[in-house]
Enzyme design. Structure first.
Site, short mmCIF file in Angstrom:
data_model
loop_
_atom_site.label_atom_id
_atom_site.label_comp_id
_atom_site.label_asym_id
_atom_site.label_seq_id
_atom_site.Cartn_x
_atom_site.Cartn_y
_atom_site.Cartn_z
CE LYS A 127 -0.45 20.75 -4.68
NZ LYS A 127 -1.79 20.96 -5.28
NE ARG A 187 -9.54 19.93 -4.48
CZ ARG A 187 -8.32 19.66 -4.97
NH1 ARG A 187 -7.78 18.46 -4.78
NH2 ARG A 187 -7.65 20.57 -5.63
CE1 TYR A 201 8.92 -8.80 10.40
CE2 TYR A 201 9.37 -7.00 8.88
CZ TYR A 201 9.49 -7.58 10.13
OH TYR A 201 10.17 -6.91 11.11
CG MET A 208 10.03 1.13 9.61
SD MET A 208 9.97 1.27 11.40
CE MET A 208 8.37 0.56 11.75
#
Ligand SMILES: *Cc1c(COP(=O)(O)O)cnc(C)c1O
Length: 377
Positions: free
Chosen positions: A48, A146, A266, A319
């Protein structure tokens, strides 16, 4: 004719900020090791989420060549992709049978893992109306809360097995805490599943994921469903028995010197304690390199191997970029060099720890803009 424009093309390795290598030989060896650990059970493969970010088609092709016959995906779309390269394999869809999707299951010969009564009613109706003897799995909930029928619902279903063409090819449940080997739920779930299996005599039974395999024979039943361990993550609480599968290298965009007390990145969270060499590398959180592996003053972040040496991340991960403190390397690193972010002793579990997460998230976040290389030998 412009001489520059007509020059030979640049290789994709040079163009990309990062190079992701998936070692299909190691992946195959991991699948075989899990198979030996689980004998005489069959070993399937969970592919998956684009084979945990490693690429569904190349991963499944390698496992098919190695003899894998049963696959698990999460969704119909994944099943369709897999069917186009695996005409014979059994393909189970873990997320079950969404409303109105019968024709897709029939077209691609997918087997839904039926996890509640509403799904089962619609699935039955579809099989009858289509006159198609679709095969399917029953998921029984033994503690996850679940997906899955309750034990009572599953018991009520068991008499169907006397009918012809019931189509049930697998009865399964899922472990809640298999990676915590001494968690009391493991024994409880194994015991509950043993009861369920008695109701479904003659049907293949499956409980164990990667970590479940290492709980030993009692958890293995007829078929095991490893995912993450195939891709090199550690399924055990001890030393990792799996081979690393994923290697990630990224290119140094530039190297600069900064003065003591200057900050990097940053929000100025990381301060140089000495005159420092900083290598700026061309991948960031948009490539799936976890921003949570950023470093700040007094808080260590991720590490990379530069010229054979471990170097720490400096400051926030951006990023498309991250910065490494390569002061210890001196002039041994230059613009255009490759540094190793995964590999050379940094495993997917290590990278996950840098970002306070799990290897599953590292793998399924692997970026889309890497140059990908699939190694077969
Ligand atoms: C994802 C999944 C697996 C594989 O789990 P790993 O921990 O990756 O080995 C097995 N079974 C089910 C139901 C799953 O959802």
């Amino acid at each position: 004719m412009n001489r520059v424009l007509s020059a030979e093309t640049v290789s994709p390795e040079l163009e990309a900020g990062g190079i992701l290598t998936v070692d299909l030989a190691a992946l195959t060896a991991n699948w075989q090791l899990l198979g030996r650990r689980s004998l005489p059970a069959e070993v399937a493969a969970v592919v998956k989420a684009d084979a945990y970010g490693c690429g569904l088609e190349p991963v499944a092709s390698a496992l098919l060549r190695a003899g894998c016959k049963t696959f698990f995906v999460a969704s119909i779309g994944e099943g369709r992709r897999l069917r186009s390269i695996a005409p014979e394999a059994a393909i189970y869809v873990l997320n079950g049978f969404p409303p109105g999707t019968g024709p897709a299951f029939a077209e691609c010969r997918l087997q839904p893992v039926i996890g509640n009564m509403a799904e089962m009613v619609e699935w039955d109706a579809f099989r009858t109306s289509a006159g198609w003897p679709g095969e399917w799995a029953v998921h029984v909930d033994t503690g996850m809360n679940r997906l899955g029928l309750s034990v009572a619902e599953a018991s009520a279903l068991a008499p169907r097995l006397e009918r012809q063409h019931h189509g049930i090819t697998l009865v399964m449940s899922h472990l809640v805490a298999a990676e915590i080997a001494d968690h009391p739920l493991n024994a409880q779930q194994i015991e509950a599943f043993r009861e369920i299996r008695r109701l479904f005599r003659g049907v293949t039974a499956s409980l164990a994921n990667s970590s479940g395999i290492f709980l030993g024979p009692a958890a293995q039943f007829d078929l095991v469903r490893p995912g993450v361990a195939l891709y090199g993550a550690n399924p055990t609480p001890g030393a990792n028995p799996m081979q690393p599968v994923v290697e990630l290298k990224a290119r140094v965009v530039q190297v600069r010197t900064i003065q003591r007390d200057q900050t990097v990145g940053y929000d100025a969270t990381w301060t140089a304690r000495r005159t420092s060499r900083i290598a700026v590398v061309g991948i960031g959180y948009a490539d799936g390199y976890l921003r949570a592996a950023s470093a700040a003053d007094g808080v260590a972040g991720g590490e990379a191997v530069v010229a054979g040496q471990r170097c720490p991340i400096a400051g926030r991960i951006s990023m498309d970029l991250l910065a490494l403190d390569v002061t210890e390397i001196g002039s041994g690193v230059r613009r255009g060099d490759l540094v190793t972010l995964l590999g050379d002793g940094i495993g997917v579990d290590d990278l996950a720890a840098f970002g306070s997460t799990i290897a599953y998230e590292v793998l399924t976040s692997l970026g889309r803009r890497y140059h990908r290389v699939y190694r077969t030998g």
